[in-house]
Design a protein around this motif. Structure first.
Motif, mmCIF file in Angstrom:
data_model
loop_
_atom_site.group_PDB
_atom_site.id
_atom_site.type_symbol
_atom_site.label_atom_id
_atom_site.label_comp_id
_atom_site.label_asym_id
_atom_site.label_seq_id
_atom_site.Cartn_x
_atom_site.Cartn_y
_atom_site.Cartn_z
ATOM 1 N N PHE A 27 0.828 -1.206 0.000
ATOM 2 C CA PHE A 27 0.000 0.000 0.000
ATOM 3 C C PHE A 27 0.864 1.258 0.000
ATOM 4 O O PHE A 27 0.553 2.225 -0.687
ATOM 5 N N THR A 28 1.956 1.246 0.740
ATOM 6 C CA THR A 28 2.835 2.410 0.839
ATOM 7 C C THR A 28 3.460 2.756 -0.510
ATOM 8 O O THR A 28 3.681 3.924 -0.806
ATOM 9 N N HIS A 29 3.732 1.749 -1.326
ATOM 10 C CA HIS A 29 4.349 1.998 -2.630
ATOM 11 C C HIS A 29 3.362 2.536 -3.661
ATOM 12 O O HIS A 29 3.743 2.781 -4.794
ATOM 13 N N LYS A 30 2.115 2.693 -3.281
ATOM 14 C CA LYS A 30 1.066 3.300 -4.103
ATOM 15 C C LYS A 30 0.662 2.428 -5.288
ATOM 16 O O LYS A 30 1.453 1.713 -5.866
ATOM 17 N N PRO A 35 2.373 -3.280 -10.143
ATOM 18 C CA PRO A 35 2.067 -4.097 -11.326
ATOM 19 C C PRO A 35 0.568 -4.122 -11.624
ATOM 20 O O PRO A 35 0.164 -4.202 -12.785
ATOM 21 N N ALA A 36 -0.260 -4.025 -10.587
ATOM 22 C CA ALA A 36 -1.713 -4.019 -10.791
ATOM 23 C C ALA A 36 -2.134 -2.840 -11.662
ATOM 24 O O ALA A 36 -3.049 -2.964 -12.479
ATOM 25 N N SER A 37 -1.465 -1.715 -11.503
ATOM 26 C CA SER A 37 -1.781 -0.537 -12.313
ATOM 27 C C SER A 37 -1.480 -0.801 -13.793
ATOM 28 O O SER A 37 -2.276 -0.457 -14.671
ATOM 29 N N ARG A 38 -0.343 -1.414 -14.046
ATOM 30 C CA ARG A 38 0.018 -1.718 -15.439
ATOM 31 C C ARG A 38 -0.951 -2.727 -16.052
ATOM 32 O O ARG A 38 -1.369 -2.577 -17.198
ATOM 33 N N LYS A 51 -7.601 1.403 -9.030
ATOM 34 C CA LYS A 51 -7.154 1.696 -7.671
ATOM 35 C C LYS A 51 -8.140 1.153 -6.644
ATOM 36 O O LYS A 51 -7.742 0.611 -5.608
ATOM 37 N N ILE A 52 -9.417 1.284 -6.927
ATOM 38 C CA ILE A 52 -10.439 0.757 -6.015
ATOM 39 C C ILE A 52 -10.369 -0.768 -5.959
ATOM 40 O O ILE A 52 -10.429 -1.359 -4.877
ATOM 41 N N LEU A 53 -10.217 -1.413 -7.100
ATOM 42 C CA LEU A 53 -10.082 -2.873 -7.119
ATOM 43 C C LEU A 53 -8.850 -3.321 -6.329
ATOM 44 O O LEU A 53 -8.900 -4.286 -5.559
ATOM 45 N N TRP A 54 -7.745 -2.620 -6.526
ATOM 46 C CA TRP A 54 -6.487 -2.914 -5.834
ATOM 47 C C TRP A 54 -6.657 -2.761 -4.319
ATOM 48 O O TRP A 54 -6.249 -3.630 -3.549
ATOM 49 N N ALA A 55 -7.313 -1.671 -3.891
ATOM 50 C CA ALA A 55 -7.529 -1.429 -2.465
ATOM 51 C C ALA A 55 -8.453 -2.491 -1.865
ATOM 52 O O ALA A 55 -8.214 -2.980 -0.759
ATOM 53 N N ARG A 56 -9.483 -2.858 -2.603
ATOM 54 C CA ARG A 56 -10.414 -3.883 -2.113
ATOM 55 C C ARG A 56 -9.718 -5.240 -1.992
ATOM 56 O O ARG A 56 -9.998 -6.012 -1.077
ATOM 57 N N GLN A 57 -8.814 -5.523 -2.912
ATOM 58 C CA GLN A 57 -8.077 -6.788 -2.854
ATOM 59 C C GLN A 57 -7.205 -6.827 -1.596
ATOM 60 O O GLN A 57 -7.193 -7.828 -0.873
ATOM 61 N N LYS A 96 -6.969 3.001 5.965
ATOM 62 C CA LYS A 96 -6.379 3.696 4.814
ATOM 63 C C LYS A 96 -6.894 3.154 3.485
ATOM 64 O O LYS A 96 -6.712 3.791 2.456
ATOM 65 N N LEU A 97 -7.510 2.000 3.497
ATOM 66 C CA LEU A 97 -7.964 1.339 2.267
ATOM 67 C C LEU A 97 -9.420 1.644 1.943
ATOM 68 O O LEU A 97 -10.099 0.837 1.324
ATOM 69 N N ASP A 98 -9.890 2.800 2.293
ATOM 70 C CA ASP A 98 -11.289 3.176 2.080
ATOM 71 C C ASP A 98 -11.513 3.504 0.604
ATOM 72 O O ASP A 98 -11.079 4.553 0.116
ATOM 73 N N ALA A 99 -12.185 2.603 -0.102
ATOM 74 C CA ALA A 99 -12.437 2.785 -1.532
ATOM 75 C C ALA A 99 -13.301 4.022 -1.785
ATOM 76 O O ALA A 99 -13.123 4.712 -2.785
ATOM 77 N N LYS A 100 -14.216 4.314 -0.871
ATOM 78 C CA LYS A 100 -15.061 5.502 -1.036
ATOM 79 C C LYS A 100 -14.222 6.769 -0.995
ATOM 80 O O LYS A 100 -14.494 7.722 -1.723
ATOM 81 N N ALA A 101 -13.200 6.794 -0.165
ATOM 82 C CA ALA A 101 -12.323 7.966 -0.094
ATOM 83 C C ALA A 101 -11.552 8.139 -1.401
ATOM 84 O O ALA A 101 -11.373 9.267 -1.870
ATOM 85 N N PHE A 102 -11.103 7.028 -1.990
ATOM 86 C CA PHE A 102 -10.423 7.112 -3.287
ATOM 87 C C PHE A 102 -11.362 7.693 -4.338
ATOM 88 O O PHE A 102 -10.979 8.550 -5.132
#
Length: 138
Positions: A27-30, A35-38, A51-57, A96-102
């Motif tokens: 999470f800290t590396h954003k 790799p999920a972003s790519r 980003k929401i999918l990544w945070a939910r995972q 910190k993983l609040d998808a709604k905040a993202f």
């Protein structure tokens, strides 16, 4: 037997602690540098959705670890001396993983961008005089 159970609990807490630490590091590396972003980009998934999918995972993984602790050590495992710090770390990461905040952040950025574009478009329109031919001739 009691010592063996205690040793197992300590090992479990250490193992789960390492797993939570890895997830915190992830999470800290954003998301943007992950790799999920790519992969999301390649698959045509919009950045905010990715980003929401990544945070939910990550959230699901943390919840699974916490459930495993509860299943093995009992529902009050976070109140024991060894589990207290782990519980705090897990809860902090989950907050910190609040998808709604993202999503709200993305909407705010989008609104700000649209407002800036509207302001600059109005400025461009106002900088050019609009001439209207009222003579009716073609």
């Amino acid at each position: 037997v009691h010592n063996a159970v205690k040793e197992f609990q300590v090992q479990l807490i250490a193992t789960v602690g390492e797993a939570v630490q890895k997830l915190q590091s992830k999470f800290t590396h954003k998301y943007e540098s992950s790799p999920a972003s790519r992969f999301s980009t390649i698959r045509g998934i919009p950045p905010v959705s990715g980003k929401i999918l990544w945070a939910r995972q990550i959230e699901r993984q943390v919840n699974a670890l916490m459930k495993r602790m509860s299943d093995v050590l009992g529902p009050n495992w976070g109140q024991h001396l060894e589990g207290r710090q782990l519980r705090r770390s897990g809860d902090e990461l989950l907050s910190k993983l609040d998808a709604k905040a993202f999503f709200r952040g993305w909407v705010s950025d989008w609104e700000r961008e649209m407002s800036n574009e509207a302001t600059s478009a109005n400025a461009r329109l106002n900088s050019y005089p609009i001439l209207v031919d009222r003579s009716g001739g073609n």
